[in-house]
Design an enzyme around this catalytic site. Structure first.
Site, mmCIF file in Angstrom:
data_model
loop_
_atom_site.group_PDB
_atom_site.id
_atom_site.type_symbol
_atom_site.label_atom_id
_atom_site.label_comp_id
_atom_site.label_asym_id
_atom_site.label_seq_id
_atom_site.Cartn_x
_atom_site.Cartn_y
_atom_site.Cartn_z
ATOM 1 N N ARG A 1 0.819 -1.221 0.000
ATOM 2 C CA ARG A 1 0.000 0.000 0.000
ATOM 3 C C ARG A 1 0.849 1.266 0.000
ATOM 4 O O ARG A 1 0.341 2.347 -0.270
ATOM 5 C CB ARG A 1 -0.947 -0.009 1.207
ATOM 6 C CG ARG A 1 -2.129 -0.940 1.019
ATOM 7 C CD ARG A 1 -3.007 -1.019 2.248
ATOM 8 N NE ARG A 1 -2.440 -1.892 3.269
ATOM 9 C CZ ARG A 1 -3.078 -2.242 4.377
ATOM 10 N NH1 ARG A 1 -4.300 -1.792 4.601
ATOM 11 N NH2 ARG A 1 -2.507 -3.053 5.251
ATOM 12 N N ASP B 1 -14.836 1.214 -3.944
ATOM 13 C CA ASP B 1 -14.338 2.591 -4.002
ATOM 14 C C ASP B 1 -13.832 2.881 -5.404
ATOM 15 O O ASP B 1 -13.717 1.988 -6.247
ATOM 16 C CB ASP B 1 -13.243 2.844 -2.957
ATOM 17 C CG ASP B 1 -12.084 1.867 -3.052
ATOM 18 O OD1 ASP B 1 -11.771 1.425 -4.178
ATOM 19 O OD2 ASP B 1 -11.488 1.539 -2.014
ATOM 20 N N THR C 1 -14.566 -0.181 4.719
ATOM 21 C CA THR C 1 -15.064 0.123 3.384
ATOM 22 C C THR C 1 -16.129 -0.868 2.947
ATOM 23 O O THR C 1 -17.209 -0.487 2.492
ATOM 24 C CB THR C 1 -13.904 0.124 2.374
ATOM 25 O OG1 THR C 1 -12.975 1.150 2.722
ATOM 26 C CG2 THR C 1 -14.402 0.360 0.965
ATOM 27 N N LYS D 1 -16.696 6.900 -2.197
ATOM 28 C CA LYS D 1 -16.514 7.162 -0.770
ATOM 29 C C LYS D 1 -15.559 8.320 -0.561
ATOM 30 O O LYS D 1 -14.782 8.676 -1.443
ATOM 31 C CB LYS D 1 -15.960 5.925 -0.057
ATOM 32 C CG LYS D 1 -14.524 5.602 -0.462
ATOM 33 C CD LYS D 1 -13.928 4.465 0.333
ATOM 34 C CE LYS D 1 -12.465 4.280 -0.051
ATOM 35 N NZ LYS D 1 -11.805 3.220 0.715
ATOM 36 N N THR E 1 -9.484 -3.452 7.723
ATOM 37 C CA THR E 1 -10.362 -3.223 8.874
ATOM 38 C C THR E 1 -11.823 -3.448 8.527
ATOM 39 O O THR E 1 -12.684 -3.371 9.401
ATOM 40 C CB THR E 1 -10.189 -1.794 9.412
ATOM 41 O OG1 THR E 1 -10.552 -0.858 8.392
ATOM 42 C CG2 THR E 1 -8.754 -1.547 9.853
ATOM 43 N N HIS F 1 -1.511 -4.971 -4.303
ATOM 44 C CA HIS F 1 -2.407 -3.832 -4.071
ATOM 45 C C HIS F 1 -2.274 -2.797 -5.186
ATOM 46 O O HIS F 1 -3.261 -2.159 -5.569
ATOM 47 C CB HIS F 1 -2.102 -3.195 -2.720
ATOM 48 C CG HIS F 1 -3.060 -2.112 -2.346
ATOM 49 N ND1 HIS F 1 -4.386 -2.358 -2.074
ATOM 50 C CD2 HIS F 1 -2.891 -0.766 -2.213
ATOM 51 C CE1 HIS F 1 -4.998 -1.214 -1.784
ATOM 52 N NE2 HIS F 1 -4.114 -0.243 -1.864
#
Length: 309
Positions: free
Chosen positions: A96, A169, A226, A192, A223, A130
């Protein structure tokens, strides 16, 4: 087939054993210990001279330990006369951090690529990076597989009446569109606004989901903020059902609790990372046969192109 051996780090031995079983071989012997101060100590337990080596080690949490362990194992194998060392990294940590989004921050994905390359690894086999451009951070071959191949097969077992693919997203639109095109479905987008790190606020749905069975897809679920907020909004807009597909089940912090309380009907992930605990909403699909087939083809000098879905 060229002579090859498979070694496993400590990150996901269950996965490593499954890959070895698919290839009808046993994992090669290695001992991984720690000195009293926490430093990692590795000893290779058999001869590797002139052999092609595959080290299986996702760099999931604790990412620093697992990455360092991979590098130390590579050094031990290189000094033991291994011919070629291939790193099988189902989940590539630090992916990321692939660009500078604010001043004075590192590009850690590039640093990790440098470390891997300089350690003596000749090839990287990973899945659903990612950011796909991370492949360009390496000057060695990188095979970036896609978890969507197992998701596609799983979706064939579902009896959706009116399915549609959704990106959770804007950043995941390209991935979701590619998946939707391959399975012949339309696409909607959840827009978002990110308020702070690891927290997301769903703002809008671009497309019609009324009466639809929505399939959210992303490369990882961290987490779960989203995905869960997206599911809640999709259901409020009339979606009949919402399932989430996420290749890497990072599932940190409040993820499991959020999933339990969310409008998600099902969360489908792969075993690229060991699941912390079983969860009634989470279905785990194995990608070990896919990685085993890639290893087999590399050892036979065959193309792996057809395995990229």
């Amino acid at each position: 087939m060229r002579g090859f051996k498979i070694f496993s780090g400590s990150a996901h031995t269950l996965f490593s054993n499954e890959v070895a079983k698919c290839l009808d071989i046993s994992l090669s012997k290695t001992t991984i210990n720690r000195f009293s101060d926490g430093e990692i100590n590795v000893q290779i337990g058999e001869s590797v001279r002139g052999k092609d080596i595959f080290i299986i080690q996702p760099t999931c949490a604790p990412a620093n330990d697992h990455l360092m362990e991979l590098l130390i194992m590579t050094d031990a194998l290189k000094r033991s006369g291994a011919k070629n060392i291939n790193a099988v990294i189902p989940y590539f940590g630090y992916a990321r951090q692939d660009r500078k989004v604010v001043p004075r921050v590192p590009i850690t994905a590039k640093l990790v690529a440098n470390l891997i390359e300089q350690s003596g690894i000749h090839r990287v086999i990973t899945m659903d990076l990612h950011a796909e451009q991370i492949q360009g951070f390496f000057d060695i071959p990188v095979d970036n597989l896609y978890g969507s191949i197992v998701f596609r097969d799983y979706l064939k077992t579902k009896s959706f009446k009116n399915p549609i693919v959704a990106s959770p997203d804007i950043g995941g639109v390209a991935r979701a569109r590619h998946f939707a095109d391959r399975i012949g479905m339309d696409l909607v987008i959840v827009d978002k606004k990110r308020e702070r790190a690891n927290e997301s606020e769903v703002m809008n749905i671009i497309g019609d989901v009324d009466g639809k069975d929505v399939i959210l897809i992303d490369d990882m679920i961290d987490t779960a903020g989203t995905m869960c907020k997206a599911a809640d909004v999709l259901k409020s807009r009339g979606a009949n059902s919402v399932i989430a597909l996420g290749t890497h089940p990072v599932l940190s912090g409040p993820a499991l609790e959020r999933i339990a309380k969310s409008a998600l009907d099902e969360v489908v992930v792969t075993n690229s990372i060991p699941l912390r605990v079983a969860h009634p909403k989470i279905k785990v699909l194995s990608v070990a046969p896919l990685f085993a087939e890639v290893i087999r083809r590399i050892c036979h000098n065959e193309s792996v192109n057809s395995l990229f879905f």
